[in-house]
Scaffold this motif. Sequence first.
Motif, mmCIF file in Angstrom:
data_model
loop_
_atom_site.group_PDB
_atom_site.id
_atom_site.type_symbol
_atom_site.label_atom_id
_atom_site.label_comp_id
_atom_site.label_asym_id
_atom_site.label_seq_id
_atom_site.Cartn_x
_atom_site.Cartn_y
_atom_site.Cartn_z
ATOM 1 N N ILE A 65 -6.086 -9.797 -7.133
ATOM 2 C CA ILE A 65 -4.863 -9.586 -7.910
ATOM 3 C C ILE A 65 -3.787 -8.853 -7.104
ATOM 4 O O ILE A 65 -2.645 -9.326 -7.021
ATOM 5 C CB ILE A 65 -5.180 -8.880 -9.242
ATOM 6 C CG1 ILE A 65 -5.987 -9.813 -10.147
ATOM 7 C CG2 ILE A 65 -3.893 -8.438 -9.946
ATOM 8 C CD1 ILE A 65 -6.494 -9.167 -11.420
ATOM 9 N N PRO A 66 -4.074 -7.691 -6.491
ATOM 10 C CA PRO A 66 -3.015 -7.018 -5.718
ATOM 11 C C PRO A 66 -2.476 -7.871 -4.572
ATOM 12 O O PRO A 66 -1.271 -7.851 -4.294
ATOM 13 C CB PRO A 66 -3.719 -5.757 -5.193
ATOM 14 C CG PRO A 66 -4.825 -5.510 -6.153
ATOM 15 C CD PRO A 66 -5.299 -6.871 -6.551
ATOM 16 N N MET A 96 -2.219 -0.738 -8.528
ATOM 17 C CA MET A 96 -0.952 -1.231 -7.977
ATOM 18 C C MET A 96 -0.015 -0.076 -7.608
ATOM 19 O O MET A 96 0.676 -0.132 -6.575
ATOM 20 C CB MET A 96 -0.269 -2.165 -8.972
ATOM 21 C CG MET A 96 -0.939 -3.513 -9.129
ATOM 22 S SD MET A 96 -1.236 -4.384 -7.559
ATOM 23 C CE MET A 96 0.421 -4.425 -6.849
ATOM 24 N N LYS A 97 -0.014 0.966 -8.391
ATOM 25 C CA LYS A 97 0.844 2.120 -8.075
ATOM 26 C C LYS A 97 0.377 2.822 -6.802
ATOM 27 O O LYS A 97 1.195 3.329 -6.012
ATOM 28 C CB LYS A 97 0.881 3.080 -9.259
ATOM 29 C CG LYS A 97 1.759 2.549 -10.406
ATOM 30 C CD LYS A 97 1.779 3.485 -11.590
ATOM 31 C CE LYS A 97 2.891 3.103 -12.577
ATOM 32 N NZ LYS A 97 2.898 1.700 -12.957
ATOM 33 N N ILE A 98 -0.937 2.851 -6.591
ATOM 34 C CA ILE A 98 -1.458 3.420 -5.341
ATOM 35 C C ILE A 98 -1.037 2.568 -4.153
ATOM 36 O O ILE A 98 -0.618 3.080 -3.110
ATOM 37 C CB ILE A 98 -2.991 3.558 -5.414
ATOM 38 C CG1 ILE A 98 -3.364 4.661 -6.412
ATOM 39 C CG2 ILE A 98 -3.572 3.875 -4.022
ATOM 40 C CD1 ILE A 98 -4.839 4.731 -6.723
ATOM 41 N N TRP A 99 -1.112 1.236 -4.298
ATOM 42 C CA TRP A 99 -0.671 0.361 -3.214
ATOM 43 C C TRP A 99 0.824 0.523 -2.949
ATOM 44 O O TRP A 99 1.265 0.458 -1.799
ATOM 45 C CB TRP A 99 -1.001 -1.105 -3.529
ATOM 46 C CG TRP A 99 -2.392 -1.489 -3.122
ATOM 47 C CD1 TRP A 99 -3.421 -1.831 -3.920
ATOM 48 C CD2 TRP A 99 -2.906 -1.546 -1.786
ATOM 49 N NE1 TRP A 99 -4.549 -2.095 -3.189
ATOM 50 C CE2 TRP A 99 -4.255 -1.931 -1.868
ATOM 51 C CE3 TRP A 99 -2.347 -1.308 -0.525
ATOM 52 C CZ2 TRP A 99 -5.057 -2.091 -0.740
ATOM 53 C CZ3 TRP A 99 -3.149 -1.469 0.613
ATOM 54 C CH2 TRP A 99 -4.478 -1.858 0.486
ATOM 55 N N GLU A 100 1.589 0.749 -4.004
ATOM 56 C CA GLU A 100 3.016 0.979 -3.811
ATOM 57 C C GLU A 100 3.254 2.230 -2.963
ATOM 58 O O GLU A 100 4.146 2.249 -2.093
ATOM 59 C CB GLU A 100 3.712 1.111 -5.167
ATOM 60 C CG GLU A 100 3.823 -0.214 -5.907
ATOM 61 C CD GLU A 100 4.457 -0.069 -7.288
ATOM 62 O OE1 GLU A 100 4.902 -1.083 -7.846
ATOM 63 O OE2 GLU A 100 4.499 1.074 -7.807
ATOM 64 N N ASP A 104 4.886 1.955 0.508
ATOM 65 C CA ASP A 104 6.272 2.382 0.286
ATOM 66 C C ASP A 104 7.119 1.199 -0.176
ATOM 67 O O ASP A 104 8.184 0.901 0.365
ATOM 68 C CB ASP A 104 6.866 2.992 1.566
ATOM 69 C CG ASP A 104 8.210 3.682 1.299
ATOM 70 O OD1 ASP A 104 8.449 4.072 0.139
ATOM 71 O OD2 ASP A 104 9.017 3.807 2.236
ATOM 72 N N HIS A 105 6.586 0.523 -1.188
ATOM 73 C CA HIS A 105 7.268 -0.664 -1.724
ATOM 74 C C HIS A 105 6.937 -0.781 -3.200
ATOM 75 O O HIS A 105 5.784 -0.592 -3.600
ATOM 76 C CB HIS A 105 6.819 -1.923 -0.988
ATOM 77 C CG HIS A 105 7.439 -3.182 -1.511
ATOM 78 N ND1 HIS A 105 8.709 -3.576 -1.161
ATOM 79 C CD2 HIS A 105 6.963 -4.125 -2.375
ATOM 80 C CE1 HIS A 105 8.989 -4.712 -1.770
ATOM 81 N NE2 HIS A 105 7.945 -5.067 -2.516
#
Length: 280
Positions: A65-66, A96-100, A104-105
């Motif tokens: 998913i990510p 998803m917030k951790i991946w952001e 830095d996106h």
Amino acid sequence: MSVQAGESWNHSKYKFHGLSLSGIRTAISMPELSLSFDVAQGYPFLLNLKQFFISHGHLDHAAGIPYIISQKAMTSQPPGKFYMPGSLVEPLDQIMKIWEKIEDHQYNYEFVAVQADDEIPLNAQCYIKVFPTTHRIESYGYTLFEIHKKLKKDYLGYTQEEIVDLRRQGIEVNEVSHIPVVSFTGDTQIEFLDSRPWIRQSRILFLEATYLDEKKSIEHARTWGHTHIDEIVPRLKDIESEKIVLIHASSRYSDREALHLLKQKIPAEYRDRVVLFPGR
């Protein structure tokens, strides 16, 4: 019965592309409808699809998913829509917030919680309906329905002008049928077959069959929320599907070994309806 070579299989007008192997990967797509049932690790054949129907949150079904979200962002596609059990929405949002933070996106994505019997429109001719399954965590299956319309017998022989006039008067001239054409289970115990009548009536049934021999018992399969072939065989007489597509076979079996075991287990009168979907 047969094992399907490669990653693609079709029956009648319905085309499928994917892979399924227990604990490793499961993603079955219908490219012409731009949808997939589960996403495995996010394979290239999934990246341009629009809608994703997630059965449950185990990594072999949902890890991609990510990655799909990130690839859609990189190629300037609209964000895909992911339908999933409600208990999965918040944890995936956190991921998803951790991946952001890592990248830095900021990503755009849409996670939609489903419940049994929800109906999700795809287009004017078809929709997805949700049914309950039983796994170790919250899980659901999905059925693709087609909407078929035909003129009621009372109006056969009417001219086009007469039909139009009746419609202007608010008279319903068509009979509408909702036909279950494809059902997909994800991981589940066998009882899902009794949860909704349309599952057994689907033209094509993608059915988990994790264990295919006596090395793992029915009890073991049930403990882990799976289905054993010895539970499926007695139910074949109740399944009306034109094709029963077995998925999620254990990685302990090669496709050749799995096919050999299935030919031993499945009575001859059912073999032409059974397909082993590839996992590798």
